[in-house]
Design a protein around this motif. Structure first.
Motif, PDB file in Angstrom:
ATOM      1  N   LEU A   1      -5.506  14.103   2.604  1.00  0.00           N
ATOM      2  CA  LEU A   1      -4.545  14.195   3.702  1.00  0.00           C
ATOM      3  C   LEU A   1      -3.351  15.043   3.328  1.00  0.00           C
ATOM      4  O   LEU A   1      -2.572  15.441   4.183  1.00  0.00           O
ATOM      5  N   SER A   2      -3.185  15.334   2.041  1.00  0.00           N
ATOM      6  CA  SER A   2      -2.069  16.209   1.672  1.00  0.00           C
ATOM      7  C   SER A   2      -2.457  17.673   1.823  1.00  0.00           C
ATOM      8  O   SER A   2      -1.674  18.552   1.513  1.00  0.00           O
TER       9      SER A   2
ATOM     10  N   VAL B   1       1.129   1.689  -3.975  1.00  0.00           N
ATOM     11  CA  VAL B   1      -0.042   2.540  -4.171  1.00  0.00           C
ATOM     12  C   VAL B   1       0.268   3.974  -3.745  1.00  0.00           C
ATOM     13  O   VAL B   1      -0.522   4.876  -3.953  1.00  0.00           O
ATOM     14  N   ASN B   2       1.453   4.159  -3.134  1.00  0.00           N
ATOM     15  CA  ASN B   2       1.888   5.503  -2.739  1.00  0.00           C
ATOM     16  C   ASN B   2       1.010   6.127  -1.676  1.00  0.00           C
ATOM     17  O   ASN B   2       0.715   7.315  -1.716  1.00  0.00           O
ATOM     18  N   MET B   3       0.539   5.305  -0.739  1.00  0.00           N
ATOM     19  CA  MET B   3      -0.270   5.866   0.339  1.00  0.00           C
ATOM     20  C   MET B   3       0.643   6.362   1.446  1.00  0.00           C
ATOM     21  O   MET B   3       1.792   5.981   1.541  1.00  0.00           O
ATOM     22  N   ARG B   4       0.060   7.227   2.313  1.00  0.00           N
ATOM     23  CA  ARG B   4       0.879   7.784   3.379  1.00  0.00           C
ATOM     24  C   ARG B   4       1.076   6.756   4.482  1.00  0.00           C
ATOM     25  O   ARG B   4       0.112   6.136   4.917  1.00  0.00           O
TER      26      ARG B   4
ATOM     27  N   LEU C   1       0.832  -1.209   0.000  1.00  0.00           N
ATOM     28  CA  LEU C   1       0.000   0.000   0.000  1.00  0.00           C
ATOM     29  C   LEU C   1       0.861   1.252   0.000  1.00  0.00           C
ATOM     30  O   LEU C   1       0.538   2.241  -0.665  1.00  0.00           O
TER      31      LEU C   1
ATOM     32  N   ILE D   1      -8.363   5.876   1.019  1.00  0.00           N
ATOM     33  CA  ILE D   1      -7.030   6.504   0.990  1.00  0.00           C
ATOM     34  C   ILE D   1      -6.324   6.162  -0.312  1.00  0.00           C
ATOM     35  O   ILE D   1      -5.656   7.001  -0.925  1.00  0.00           O
ATOM     36  N   ALA D   2      -6.502   4.901  -0.749  1.00  0.00           N
ATOM     37  CA  ALA D   2      -5.861   4.503  -2.002  1.00  0.00           C
ATOM     38  C   ALA D   2      -6.401   5.341  -3.148  1.00  0.00           C
ATOM     39  O   ALA D   2      -5.647   5.787  -4.018  1.00  0.00           O
TER      40      ALA D   2
ATOM     41  N   ILE E   1      -1.042   7.080   8.187  1.00  0.00           N
ATOM     42  CA  ILE E   1      -2.483   6.819   8.168  1.00  0.00           C
ATOM     43  C   ILE E   1      -2.743   5.378   7.720  1.00  0.00           C
ATOM     44  O   ILE E   1      -3.617   4.697   8.246  1.00  0.00           O
ATOM     45  N   THR E   2      -1.920   4.900   6.772  1.00  0.00           N
ATOM     46  CA  THR E   2      -2.123   3.546   6.265  1.00  0.00           C
ATOM     47  C   THR E   2      -1.912   2.513   7.368  1.00  0.00           C
ATOM     48  O   THR E   2      -2.730   1.616   7.572  1.00  0.00           O
TER      49      THR E   2
ATOM     50  N   ARG F   1       1.387  11.823  -4.936  1.00  0.00           N
ATOM     51  CA  ARG F   1       2.509  12.656  -4.476  1.00  0.00           C
ATOM     52  C   ARG F   1       3.413  12.932  -5.661  1.00  0.00           C
ATOM     53  O   ARG F   1       3.652  12.060  -6.486  1.00  0.00           O
TER      54      ARG F   1
ATOM     55  N   ALA G   1      -4.861   8.669  -2.952  1.00  0.00           N
ATOM     56  CA  ALA G   1      -3.476   8.632  -3.420  1.00  0.00           C
ATOM     57  C   ALA G   1      -3.421   8.518  -4.934  1.00  0.00           C
ATOM     58  O   ALA G   1      -2.504   9.017  -5.581  1.00  0.00           O
TER      59      ALA G   1
END
Lengths: 721, 358, 338
Positions: free
Chosen positions: C273-274, A143-146, A139, C319-320, A149-150, C328, C323
């Motif tokens: 969230l960004s 998927v480049n999630m943070r 993830l 969230i995915a 939070i992930t 980013r 993203a």
């Protein structure tokens, strides 16, 4: 004559007239301490260890608790190691607590409900942990999630899975399964050391070595420090990040297995809140939350400290949530510390770097008073220029038998001006440093003290060869003083040794202003033996700036710019190894010393003392403040703006003084060389070398360019009358 | 690098093989605690001597009580205050350690007490059948007596004191069945218990099933709540929403959870999901707050047991263990206190109902 | 998703077009679909009573999510909300149980919430501690500190006649009071974010902090303001929760489900969230979505661990999606952006 090795270096500190206290430079020591790389983690870690000492001192926690603390520390320490790796890679993993729970319950369900053999359960638990870590890694990296939070979400989701698992098998879980492997993991020992500790130690060593010594570890740190640079350098960022989470998951799985074996807890809360413990521990251990920096060893210390604190709250029976409160407070405090310490450490180190000292000079001779030997005259003014407009800042020069003049240049070159009249100039050699002192060795090769680089020998074809650029580092020194960087003059003794003055072990040759304002005994005189070995012969000298072998070859003269004096270091004879004064309390700051043809010595001044400058030497605090609040070019320091050359004899009598009171042609004189009835005047900010014809009664039969006591009869060069 | 690692691992493996792996399964019985001492009394006793001897035997004995949760929790506060009074009078050193509902912390507290030999008798309240097994084992080896209250552990210790959960569950379930028959409600009930792997939940479910299965009742679901009211309320609300009036009673293992379940049922009735008073809420034990809810008509009935009696019995057992002089772990007893079914009609006349914290 | 057709510019990829659509509408659409599915598969779902109940239960986390959204819009995050909400609610009930008057207790705890908000703000804005760690720690400190200092019972029930219990019972102008209060919070927040200078600067700050600072916006006081708003709304949400539940149990857990739900609502509502991206309408849509989802999960009789799993999965998906829609920038991404 053979110079024997000096048994010990001479400490020249007493020459400053300072007390024992003046030897210490507390601010500078602090600055050096702050500048050390290991200080980064040392302060948080030191505080953390202090905290744990405090806990053990004030609570009933004692040696009896050590096994308990270590048992806990091994399981949570595995998490801390994983978390450190993830943090160094620029991420964070909060889900480890739930991975522990899931792995622990999963292992017990597999063993107790599904009756899997332990040979399967053990690898399965670790693999399951890695798989959960891989979910995070996928993830975050793909998927480049943070990450925060992930992993917060997966913390809840994995926790839910653990609770569901526990709920589904709650009855079977209650029945313990007897198995030798469970007992070995939970209560066994390898060579007397509990299994868990052994597992932890092996993991710790492997990960530490991997993180600090392998390409894999460097990649992680690179990604954590700067993703963009890492990517541009061809590091597979996504893969590296993915791997850190898998590792973290695998270690959490291992921790789950160990805790299942040791405690056999079957409630769904296993591992709950451990992520917070691990996080606090690594922050306590000085692992940076900003990525790129951290060590698993320090994280281990952090986890032990956290466990000691916890044991303290337990042993004192403190109220339920006090441990959480302490952890949260510690997390906050150390997060702020990490931030502020990292930010201000370098800044403070820089601010405290210059730490002026106190020196005591004698009464000032008034050179303006008429009718003394010092009386100002204009003898130097009309010296004819050599290389006018070509030369930039020749600090010193050397003249060979043919009358070719070699001199340095600010730009790193060594010029050669050929001829009897020195009209044709060419660049003879390029040193790359700041050529300061020149001298001839026995084979008539040019020796140059190159500021910033060391001592070089320049062959006839202009090829420089390194003679020496370092000495042995002095023990117990925070500061690396092994480099010969501020070398400014040199001379050769009859036995072929080279004596070099190194005016500062701290600043570079170009930063002489800092050295002048500091007025601390940072300088030294170094002997370079013909075999290239080096030894410090005089240490703690204030700005030694001139070196000259005496005419009899049994001693060398050392001029100190800072202390306005010249001393004689005996290198042979009954007084060998002793330092005795020749000239004291000079009215100006002396520079390079050189022999004259009539058996005396030439000594120029770079600057004259004034009542103001004398006053300043007594008040280091004023100078300190000056360096902090005033730009460098407004500092009140001895300014290099005087042309004054004096001649003195071996008994320390001043024989004559020559001036260029107009300062028109020679704003300064830093060295003079005599050759064939002429005096060559060099200055580190002059645009020429001056050539002054001497009166015949000033010229003697000696060749100042040859090493004393070596040449056959003093072969007098042709005196041009 | 790889070579180095391989060498390191090989070295470690070799060391392991050479040193041999060992498993410590106990045996090293050390005596820091009270166990293994001699008996205080013989066959005969002098009248006044007994008083003195009893005090002497108990004087300075360190007794620790580790419940699941202490602060603000009536059940354990009740036991704790009884113990404090009794041990205080005897001159023993009594102390409560509060893990605050955190099993992790509970395990650590017990480990710490055992490791430091800081205690002679441990009175434990076990959150989970399996969890304290190793701690009780370690305590026995350290010569520390263990008394487990109310929630039995798979490792017995010296004694278990508590309610006869299975029997109490059977009694209250019989009452629930009676009520359901009376209303002519469907033969379906739901169980709401604790974490599901603790003794109380397991025995509660067992007892309920003992009665319901032969009576032809169906247990719709068994919901686990971790003893949390919010979860109990949520579970009850969702089951009620799903089943509507196709269910006749909730069998709740824990009295405080029963209040939350009663709230959920009352709420559903208010919103017209179910008919009023069509679903009963039954439980075990009767906290004073439960009694308030009973009087408010939110809950139906409970198998109240002698909470104070558990505390007293624990005190007695601890004295017995100390005076008896048998080594820790050499005897094993399971003893039950009394219980009876209380409802609105008799709650105010039953002394063991409506227990308080002090 | 017929939304893509709305944007006529041809050079945008489907992803970019989707990213430009107000996520609130999108989520509202999904919520409607979910309702439809619920109505078909689950009887008793689409009844007036159930819908009202669903909204009533969603009020608390909706309010919490609004506060969270204000902070996240400014590129922060506030993990202390759950601690403030529950801790303050517990302490209020504890004070009331000790005989303090209700309003006095509320005023006192409002003061506590204010202090927590200001401390969060100072830590993040002035000391520059990463918001995640600062608020994580203050949240734990709040709930732990209240537990140690103020609570002496495990269980507090809410007096039936108190103002707090009134929060979720009765109605205003025919609307149940809980829904009315939540609605008022949403409207005020919408006005704040869209029409006040402070609200606009907050969004600007979240979009590009350095630019906002260079343009002279008082970025630090604004950050503090955000955290104060979030803490005060958390207090209200805490009262709402207690009001609905009627009592509280005071065992501390590290990450409370309440926080988790609030984050889910915020992220699903399209508050990125960004930072800088998202609307209050989106948060409303997110709250409705989560409310419906929760209700359906309960009606389908899923056990609470399974519910956690489903909710976790939904949040991960959200969230995915975030993203994917707003990736980013690898050129400007910093390692310490957690």
């Amino acid at each position: 004559m053979k110079t024997k090795a000096f048994s010990r270096e001479i400490d020249a500190f007493p020459l400053t007239g300072g007390s024992r206290r003046d030897r210490l430079a507390p601010f500078r020591t602090l600055s050096e301490l702050f500048g050390q790389r290991w200080m980064e983690g040392a302060v948080p870690l030191g505080l953390a260890v202090l905290l744990s000492v405090l806990v053990t001192a004030t609570t009933p926690v004692g040696p009896g608790d050590a096994p308990l603390i270590l048992d806990e520390a091994t399981e949570k320490g595995l998490l801390a190691i994983g978390l450190t790796v993830v943090l160094v890679g620029g991420g964070i993993d909060l889900s480890i607590g739930s991975i522990v729970g899931l792995a622990s319950l999963g292992a017990m369900v597999a063993s107790r409900a599904w009756n899997w053999p332990m040979a399967l359960v053990v690898p399965a638990a670790i693999l399951a942990g890695s798989a959960l870590g891989a979910v995070n890694g996928f993830l975050i990296a793909r998927v480049n999630m943070r990450p925060f939070i992930t992993t917060l979400v997966t913390l809840v989701a994995f926790g839910g899975a653990a609770a569901a698992l526990q709920s589904a098998y709650s009855f079977q879980l209650g029945v313990p399964e007897q198995d030798i492997v469970w007992d070995f993991l939970g209560a066994g020992a390898v060579a007397g050391v509990p299994t868990g500790w052994v597992v932890f130690a092996v993991v710790l060593i492997v990960v530490h070595v991997g993180l600090t010594r392998s390409r894999w570890g460097w990649w992680i740190a690179a990604v954590g420090s700067d993703r963009r640079s890492a990517r541009r350098n061809g590091i597979p960022v996504a893969r590296v990040v993915f791997c850190t989470y898998v590792l973290s998951g695998a270690l959490a799985g291992t921790a789950g297995l160990l805790t299942a074996a040791r405690l056999g807890r079957t409630d769904p809360d296993v591992g709950q809140g451990w992520e917070l413990v691990a996080l606090t521990a690594v922050v306590l251990g000085g692992v940076s939350l900003k990525g790129g920096r951290g060590s698993v060893l320090r994280a281990t210390v952090g986890i032990v400290v956290v466990q000691v604190i916890q044991q303290g709250t337990i042993a004192t029976g403190a109220e339920g949530s006090s441990y959480t409160v302490i952890l949260a407070a510690a997390l906050l405090l150390f997060a702020v510390l990490d931030l502020k310490w990292g930010k201000y450490r370098q800044r403070t180190a820089e601010k405290l770097r210059i730490d002026p000292g106190r020196i005591t000079l004698g009464p000032l001779v008034d050179v303006t008073e008429p009718g003394t030997v010092w009386t100002v005259n204009d003898r130097l003014t009309d010296a004819s220029p050599i290389g006018l407009g070509k030369i930039e800042g020749a600090e010193d020069c050397a003249v060979d038998r043919e009358g070719n003049m070699y001199c340095g240049d600010r730009r790193g070159w060594v010029w050669r001006f050929a001829g009897p009249d020195d009209t044709e100039g060419e660049i003879f050699a390029r040193t790359g440093g700041l050529p300061l002192g020149h001298a001839w060795d026995h084979e008539r090769r040019l020796l140059v003290a190159v500021g910033g680089m060391g001592v070089y020998r320049i062959h006839a074809d202009g090829e420089p060869e390194l003679v020496a650029d370092k000495v042995r580092r002095s023990p117990f020194s925070l500061h690396d003083d092994s480099g010969l960087r501020a070398v400014d003059d040199l001379d050769v003794t009859p036995d072929g040794a080279i004596f070099v003055s190194d005016f500062s072990t701290r600043t570079n040759a170009a930063e002489y202003m800092v050295e002048l304002v500091e007025s601390r005994p940072n300088g030294r005189v170094v002997r370079v033996d013909p075999d290239g070995s080096t030894e410090v012969v005089i240490s703690h000298h204030v700005f030694p700036n001139g070196i000259c072998t005496a005419h009899d070859g049994r001693s060398i003269l050392v001029a100190s710019t800072g202390l306005c004096r010249v001393d004689r270091l005996w290198i042979a004879g009954p007084k060998q190894g002793q330092l005795e004064p020749v000239l004291e309390n000079l009215p100006g700051h002396p520079d390079n010393i050189n022999r004259s043809s009539d058996g005396n010595y030439w000594l120029p001044f770079v600057s004259m003392r004034t009542p103001m400058s004398d006053l300043l030497t007594k008040y280091p605090a004023v100078r300190r403040r000056m360096t902090q609040e005033v730009p460098l070019d407004s500092w009140v320091v001895p300014q290099l703006n005087v042309s004054c050359v004096m001649k003195f004899n071996d008994r320390g009598e001043v024989l004559g003084v020559m001036w260029d009171a107009t300062l028109r042609n020679h704003p300064m004189v830093t060295a003079v060389k005599e050759h064939a009835g002429h005096l060559y005047l060099c200055g580190v900010s002059n645009n020429r070398v001056g050539r002054l014809r001497l009166e015949s009664d000033e010229v003697g039969p000696i060749d100042p360019a040859s090493v004393p006591g070596t040449t056959t009869a003093p072969s007098l060069a042709v005196v041009d009358r | 690098m790889k070579k180095k690692l391989t060498a390191l691992l090989t070295a470690a493996a070799t060391a392991m093989t050479l040193a041999g792996c060992t498993v410590d399964r106990g045996g090293s019985s050390a005596g820091g605690g009270a166990g293994g001492g001699k008996q205080t009394f013989g066959r005969n006793v002098q009248l006044f001597d007994a008083h003195k001897k009893t005090h002497e035997a108990m004087k300075g004995k360190r007794i620790a009580f580790v419940p699941i949760l202490y602060k603000g929790y009536n059940l354990t506060l009740n036991w704790g205050s009884t113990m404090e009074r009794a041990f205080g009078n005897l001159g023993a050193d009594f102390r409560v350690y509060d893990p605050n509902f955190d099993t992790d912390k509970m395990v650590k507290i017990i480990n710490d007490l055992v490791a430091r030999r800081a205690v002679d008798v441990l009175i434990l309240h076990n959150p989970d059948v399996g969890v304290l097994t190793k701690q009780i084992d370690a305590a026995e080896r350290a010569g520390i007596h263990t008394v487990v209250v109310n929630m039995v552990s798979s490792r017995l210790g010296d004694a278990f004191i508590g309610v006869d959960s299975v029997h109490a569950a059977e009694d209250i379930t019989r009452r629930a069945v009676q009520d359901c028959e009376k209303r002519g409600a469907p033969k379906r009930m739901a169980i709401i218990d604790g974490p599901g792997n603790d003794a109380a939940s397991l025995m509660w479910s067992k007892g309920v099933h003992h009665v319901l299965d032969p009576a032809g009742y169906e247990v719709v679901t068994t919901a686990h709540t971790q003893w949390q009211n919010a979860l109990a309320q949520q579970a009850a609300a969702s089951i009620t929403q799903q089943q509507k009036n196709n269910i006749c009673a909730y069998m709740v293992a824990y009295d405080l959870n029963a209040i939350a379940v009663g709230d959920a049922v009352a709420d559903a009735a208010e919103r017209g999901v179910i008919r009023p008073d069509s679903i009963g809420v039954y439980t075990m034990a009767a906290d004073t707050r439960w009694c308030d809810a009973l009087r408010a008509g939110k809950v139906t009935a409970s198998a109240a047991y002698d909470v104070q009696g558990v505390g007293e019995a624990a005190v007695v057992t601890a004295q017995q263990l100390v005076q008896g002089g048998a080594p820790a772990g050499s005897t094993h007893t399971v003893a039950y206190v009394s219980h009876t079914v209380v409802d609105r009609s008799n709650v105010d006349d039953t002394t063991i109902a409506c227990y308080k914290g002090r | 998703m017929g939304v893509a057709a709305v944007d006529a510019r041809p050079d945008l990829s489907p992803r970019d077009r989707l990213a430009r659509v107000e996520q609130g509408f999108f989520v509202l659409g999904i919520t409607a679909l979910l309702c439809l599915a619920g109505a078909v598969t689950t009887d008793g779902f689409l009844t007036g009573g159930n819908v009202e109940n669903l909204l009533r239960l969603s009020a608390a986390f909706g309010i919490l999510a609004v506060g969270e959204a204000v902070v996240i819009l400014a590129k922060g995050i506030d993990l202390s909300v759950a601690g403030v909400a529950l801790g303050c609610a517990q302490a209020t009930l504890a004070f009331m149980a000790d005989g303090m008057s209700e309003w006095q207790a509320i005023a006192l705890l409002a003061g506590v919430a204010l202090v927590v908000g200001v401390v969060n703000g100072i830590l993040v804005a002035y000391l520059e501690v990463p918001a995640l760690f600062a608020t994580l720690a203050t949240g734990l400190l709040t709930i732990g500190g209240i537990d140690i200092l103020l609570l002496d019972q495990n269980f507090y029930s809410l007096p039936a006649s108190s103002a707090i219990s009134e929060l979720s019972s009765g109605s205003v102008l025919g609307v149940p009071r809980a829904i009315f209060v939540a609605g008022a919070v949403f409207v005020l927040a919408w006005l704040f974010v869209s029409y006040t200078v402070a609200g606009r600067l907050t969004r600007a700050m979240g979009d590009n902090f350095d630019t906002a600072r260079s343009s002279g916006a008082p970025v630090r006081p604004l950050q503090v303001l955000g955290y104060v708003v979030s803490a005060l709304l958390a207090l209200l949400a805490g009262y709402m929760t207690v009001s609905v539940q009627g009592s509280v149990q005071t065992t501390v857990t590290s990450f409370d489900p309440l926080l988790f739900t609030a984050l889910t609502v915020t992220v699903i509502g399209g508050v990125s969230l960004s930072g800088g991206r998202g609307t209050i309408l989106g948060v409303l849509a997110g709250a409705l979505f989560v409310g419906v989802l929760n209700n359906l999960l309960i009606l389908r009789g899923l056990s609470s661990p399974l519910q956690d799993l489903v909710r976790g999965g939904v949040l991960i998906a959200a969230i995915a999606l975030d993203a994917w829609l707003h990736p980013r920038d690898e050129e400007t991404a910093r390692s310490d952006e957690l």
